[in-house]
Motif scaffolding. Structure first.
Motif, PDB file in Angstrom:
ATOM      1  N   HIS A 246     -28.178  27.710  31.716  1.00  0.00           N
ATOM      2  CA  HIS A 246     -28.452  27.684  30.275  1.00  0.00           C
ATOM      3  C   HIS A 246     -27.619  26.644  29.523  1.00  0.00           C
ATOM      4  O   HIS A 246     -27.705  26.573  28.302  1.00  0.00           O
ATOM      5  CB  HIS A 246     -28.200  29.063  29.657  1.00  0.00           C
ATOM      6  N   GLY A 247     -26.798  25.879  30.233  1.00  0.00           N
ATOM      7  CA  GLY A 247     -26.098  24.780  29.591  1.00  0.00           C
ATOM      8  C   GLY A 247     -24.773  25.102  28.943  1.00  0.00           C
ATOM      9  O   GLY A 247     -24.211  24.244  28.248  1.00  0.00           O
ATOM     10  N   SER A 248     -24.238  26.301  29.136  1.00  0.00           N
ATOM     11  CA  SER A 248     -22.903  26.594  28.605  1.00  0.00           C
ATOM     12  C   SER A 248     -21.881  25.678  29.271  1.00  0.00           C
ATOM     13  O   SER A 248     -21.981  25.380  30.463  1.00  0.00           O
ATOM     14  CB  SER A 248     -22.526  28.051  28.864  1.00  0.00           C
ATOM     15  N   ALA A 249     -20.899  25.220  28.497  1.00  0.00           N
ATOM     16  CA  ALA A 249     -19.884  24.300  29.017  1.00  0.00           C
ATOM     17  C   ALA A 249     -18.491  24.888  28.812  1.00  0.00           C
ATOM     18  O   ALA A 249     -18.206  25.471  27.760  1.00  0.00           O
ATOM     19  CB  ALA A 249     -19.991  22.943  28.334  1.00  0.00           C
ATOM     20  N   PHE A 250     -17.638  24.726  29.817  1.00  0.00           N
ATOM     21  CA  PHE A 250     -16.272  25.259  29.773  1.00  0.00           C
ATOM     22  C   PHE A 250     -15.293  24.175  30.196  1.00  0.00           C
ATOM     23  O   PHE A 250     -15.556  23.429  31.151  1.00  0.00           O
ATOM     24  CB  PHE A 250     -16.123  26.468  30.702  1.00  0.00           C
ATOM     25  N   ARG A 251     -14.170  24.105  29.499  1.00  0.00           N
ATOM     26  CA  ARG A 251     -13.131  23.147  29.880  1.00  0.00           C
ATOM     27  C   ARG A 251     -12.567  23.512  31.249  1.00  0.00           C
ATOM     28  O   ARG A 251     -12.175  24.658  31.488  1.00  0.00           O
ATOM     29  CB  ARG A 251     -12.008  23.143  28.854  1.00  0.00           C
ATOM     30  N   LEU A 252     -12.502  22.528  32.118  1.00  0.00           N
ATOM     31  CA  LEU A 252     -12.014  22.782  33.466  1.00  0.00           C
ATOM     32  C   LEU A 252     -10.498  22.962  33.503  1.00  0.00           C
ATOM     33  O   LEU A 252      -9.956  23.496  34.464  1.00  0.00           O
ATOM     34  CB  LEU A 252     -12.435  21.634  34.395  1.00  0.00           C
ATOM     35  N   ALA A 253      -9.808  22.550  32.460  1.00  0.00           N
ATOM     36  CA  ALA A 253      -8.353  22.705  32.444  1.00  0.00           C
ATOM     37  C   ALA A 253      -7.927  24.141  32.196  1.00  0.00           C
ATOM     38  O   ALA A 253      -6.950  24.624  32.776  1.00  0.00           O
ATOM     39  CB  ALA A 253      -7.739  21.793  31.377  1.00  0.00           C
ATOM     40  N   ASP A 254      -8.689  24.863  31.325  1.00  0.00           N
ATOM     41  CA  ASP A 254      -8.234  26.203  30.941  1.00  0.00           C
ATOM     42  C   ASP A 254      -9.361  27.213  30.729  1.00  0.00           C
ATOM     43  O   ASP A 254      -9.106  28.354  30.351  1.00  0.00           O
ATOM     44  CB  ASP A 254      -7.386  26.129  29.669  1.00  0.00           C
ATOM     45  N   GLY A 255     -10.616  26.817  30.939  1.00  0.00           N
ATOM     46  CA  GLY A 255     -11.734  27.749  30.803  1.00  0.00           C
ATOM     47  C   GLY A 255     -12.241  27.935  29.390  1.00  0.00           C
ATOM     48  O   GLY A 255     -13.188  28.706  29.174  1.00  0.00           O
ATOM     49  N   THR A 256     -11.673  27.223  28.407  1.00  0.00           N
ATOM     50  CA  THR A 256     -12.119  27.377  27.027  1.00  0.00           C
ATOM     51  C   THR A 256     -13.583  26.969  26.892  1.00  0.00           C
ATOM     52  O   THR A 256     -13.994  25.927  27.410  1.00  0.00           O
ATOM     53  CB  THR A 256     -11.268  26.501  26.090  1.00  0.00           C
ATOM     54  N   VAL A 257     -14.372  27.791  26.189  1.00  0.00           N
ATOM     55  CA  VAL A 257     -15.783  27.471  26.009  1.00  0.00           C
ATOM     56  C   VAL A 257     -15.913  26.275  25.080  1.00  0.00           C
ATOM     57  O   VAL A 257     -15.311  26.235  24.004  1.00  0.00           O
ATOM     58  CB  VAL A 257     -16.568  28.687  25.476  1.00  0.00           C
ATOM     59  N   ALA A 258     -16.663  25.273  25.528  1.00  0.00           N
ATOM     60  CA  ALA A 258     -16.850  24.055  24.743  1.00  0.00           C
ATOM     61  C   ALA A 258     -18.233  23.983  24.131  1.00  0.00           C
ATOM     62  O   ALA A 258     -18.440  23.272  23.156  1.00  0.00           O
ATOM     63  CB  ALA A 258     -16.598  22.822  25.615  1.00  0.00           C
ATOM     64  N   ALA A 259     -19.195  24.691  24.720  1.00  0.00           N
ATOM     65  CA  ALA A 259     -20.562  24.696  24.201  1.00  0.00           C
ATOM     66  C   ALA A 259     -21.262  25.960  24.649  1.00  0.00           C
ATOM     67  O   ALA A 259     -21.014  26.468  25.754  1.00  0.00           O
ATOM     68  CB  ALA A 259     -21.332  23.458  24.682  1.00  0.00           C
ATOM     69  N   GLY A 260     -22.118  26.493  23.764  1.00  0.00           N
ATOM     70  CA  GLY A 260     -22.846  27.720  24.062  1.00  0.00           C
ATOM     71  C   GLY A 260     -24.079  27.471  24.886  1.00  0.00           C
ATOM     72  O   GLY A 260     -24.337  26.345  25.298  1.00  0.00           O
TER      73      GLY A 260
END
Length: 283
Positions: A246-260
């Motif tokens: 579904h295209g959700s994006a997460f920062r690989l450094a800390d898992g923070t959601v970058a996009a829904g």
């Protein structure tokens, strides 16, 4: 009620309406950054449940005041407040609904219909009160509260039984035992590459950026998509993994959601390197 809800989940006849409505929402709700705001990415959890508190609280308070003498004006103000606040709650709910699975959308469609009926009744209640027909206003308000309560019940079923809007990956943490677990030899991990591993048979995603290594749960927080099959993109200077479903994006450094559409962060495990071996444990 369990039988009714099970039949509702399996009501494939709703799919024709549901699929058309989903496509209409996808076309009309603007660019992805707007939809991320509506999902609550900036808030760290879905925005819709937070906004729902205003109309529900106002309408319940109005119902209490309608039983008390001399409270017509206050009850009217509360009905007006709840009716106005229902619109942003409905918009965020529709945005979330469009990213759900088909079975979830069936229940969500009836949830929305019930709430729409409730909103229409409260709008009629407000109109009656403003024209001096307070008896009719009270009657319409109680009917509206009944419809909205039915919608709230279905919303609870969506969240607690069907898992809509909740972090789907977090339950995997309960399968990981305490203590440090070996994951991989550090030297075997290529840089800037998604690597699939396991910790206590729980799938994890390993990403190495120079000396920094991230061990992240591999199933997407939104709908359990396989992040290890995702792609790497840059977002605001951060390397992110994009879920292939579904295209959700997460920062690989800390898992923070970058996009829904995910609104919660992806869970990252604690990690360390001992004797050249990457180890991980519960956060």
């Amino acid at each position: 009620m369990r039988r009714v809800l099970t039949r509702l989940e399996q009501a494939s006849g709703l799919d024709r309406v549901s699929d058309r409505l989903q496509r209409a929402i996808d076309r009309s709700f603007g660019p992805k950054r707007v939809r991320d705001v509506l999902h609550g990415v900036w808030l760290g959890h879905p925005l819709h449940p937070a906004l729902v508190q205003v109309p529900v609280g106002a309408w319940l308070s109005a119902a209490v005041l309608d039983l008390m003498p001399g409270q017509r004006r206050a009850a009217t103000v509360l009905v007006a407040t709840g009716t106005a606040a229902a619109l942003p709650a409905a918009i965020t709910g529709a945005n979330d609904w469009a990213s759900l699975s088909r079975e979830q959308r069936r229940v969500g469609l009836v949830h929305a219909i019930s709430n729409t009926v409730g909103l229409a009744l409260y709008t009629g209640s407000l109109a009656a009160r403003l024209t001096g027909r307070h008896g009719s206003g009270r009657a319409l308000a109680y009917l509206g509260l009944a419809a909205a309560s039915g919608g709230a019940y279905l919303g609870g079923h969506l969240a607690y039984k069907q898992g809509a809007g909740v972090n789907q990956s977090t339950p995997s943490l309960h399968r990981i035992t305490e203590g440090w677990h070996p994951v991989a030899d550090l030297a075997s991990l290529p840089e800037s590459t998604l690597v699939a591993k396991q910790v206590d048979e729980v799938p994890v995603l390993v990403y190495r950026d120079s000396d920094h290594v991230t061990v992240m749960l591999a199933r997407c927080a939104h709908q359990n998509g396989p992040l290890d099959h995702g792609t790497i993109v840059s977002s605001n200077g951060h390397a992110c993994v994009v879920c292939p479903w579904h295209g959700s994006a997460f920062r690989l450094a800390d898992g923070t959601v970058a996009a829904g559409p995910a609104a919660t962060d992806q869970q990252v495990l604690r990690s360390r390197v001992v004797g050249g071996v990457l180890e991980a444990q519960l956060p």
